[in-house]
Design an enzyme around this catalytic site. Structure first.
Site, PDB file in Angstrom:
ATOM      1  N   HIS A  77       0.740  -1.113   0.250  1.00  0.00           N
ATOM      2  CA  HIS A  77       0.046  -0.138   0.214  1.00  0.00           C
ATOM      3  C   HIS A  77       0.760   1.373   0.088  1.00  0.00           C
ATOM      4  O   HIS A  77       0.642   2.307  -0.790  1.00  0.00           O
ATOM      5  CB  HIS A  77      -0.878  -0.075   1.213  1.00  0.00           C
ATOM      6  CG  HIS A  77      -1.877   1.144   1.228  1.00  0.00           C
ATOM      7  ND1 HIS A  77      -2.818   1.356   0.390  1.00  0.00           N
ATOM      8  CD2 HIS A  77      -1.997   1.965   2.279  1.00  0.00           C
ATOM      9  CE1 HIS A  77      -3.327   2.531   0.729  1.00  0.00           C
ATOM     10  NE2 HIS A  77      -3.079   2.793   1.690  1.00  0.00           N
ATOM     11  N   ASP A  80       2.188   1.724  -3.386  1.00  0.00           N
ATOM     12  CA  ASP A  80       1.426   2.237  -4.248  1.00  0.00           C
ATOM     13  C   ASP A  80       0.849   3.603  -3.939  1.00  0.00           C
ATOM     14  O   ASP A  80       0.665   4.706  -5.202  1.00  0.00           O
ATOM     15  CB  ASP A  80       0.054   1.567  -3.816  1.00  0.00           C
ATOM     16  CG  ASP A  80      -1.246   1.762  -4.777  1.00  0.00           C
ATOM     17  OD1 ASP A  80      -0.695   1.850  -5.836  1.00  0.00           O
ATOM     18  OD2 ASP A  80      -2.382   1.722  -4.313  1.00  0.00           O
TER      19      ASP A  80
END
Lengths: 106, 100
Positions: A77, A80
């Site tokens: 995450h 990302d």
């Protein structure tokens, strides 16, 4: 170890997330005609982004040195968010240039 | 019982902060209900909240969220506290704002 990786992930998310917000705010300022403010935010965003980049680069260097990094959804995450912020960095500069051009033509 | 709402892009990273904040609140004996949601749910979850806090990655939405949650304070979480997952520091700020 997990605690450490969690912390690094949060440092990345916090830094690049802040940078991403600054890039978007910079576009909004340019839209409102405040180009000086927009450029300033863009510059601040780059500085904050670097903090996140350094935290991430540290992990990669460790892995290259043989210290394997365990997979975690949180780290994915964080990466990302890092990629998204990087894209916004490029696009915000382009957007500001376009708003400047528009202002010159009107 | 104070209702604290945390918002980020997907409600993922802030959900970890929830755990840390809840622990800090429990340690200090502050009764509160803390939850993390994606920013898209702001209007719905902010309706009966006592305070709404935004993660750094959605901070640019501050003005919009303030409009969607007019009945309670809305502010961005301190970047350093967020990066260190410092639940106690965020909780301290909440107590300052809410005057508890």
């Amino acid at each position: 170890m997990m605690e450490g990786l969690e912390l690094i992930s949060f440092q990345i998310i916090s830094a690049v997330g802040t940078a991403r917000s600054m890039y978007i705010e910079a576009i909004q300022l340019a839209k409102a005609g405040d180009f000086e403010g927009a450029e300033k935010l863009l510059e601040e965003g780059q500085q904050v982004f670097l903090e996140g980049h350094h935290a991430h680069a540290g992990l990669i260097q460790k892995e290259a040195a043989g210290e394997k990094c365990e997979f975690a959804l949180l780290l994915m995450h964080a990466e990302d968010q890092l990629m998204s912020a990087e894209a916004f960095s490029i696009l915000s500069q382009e957007f500001i240039d376009v708003y400047k051009k528009m202002k010159g033509n009107m | 019982m104070k209702k604290i709402v945390l918002l980020c892009a997907a409600g993922m990273s802030t959900s970890l902060l929830v755990t840390k904040m809840q622990k800090a609140a429990d340690d200090e004996g502050v009764a509160c209900d803390i939850n993390a949601y994606p920013v898209a749910q702001a209007k719905e979850v902010g309706a009966d909240a006592d305070i709404v806090l935004l993660g750094p990655q959605v901070r640019f939405n501050l003005a919009k969220i303030k409009e969607q949650c007019p009945n309670c304070p809305v502010e961005a979480i301190d970047m350093a506290a967020y990066g260190m997952m410092d639940g106690a520091k965020v909780m301290k700020r909440v107590k300052e704002v809410l005057g508890i």
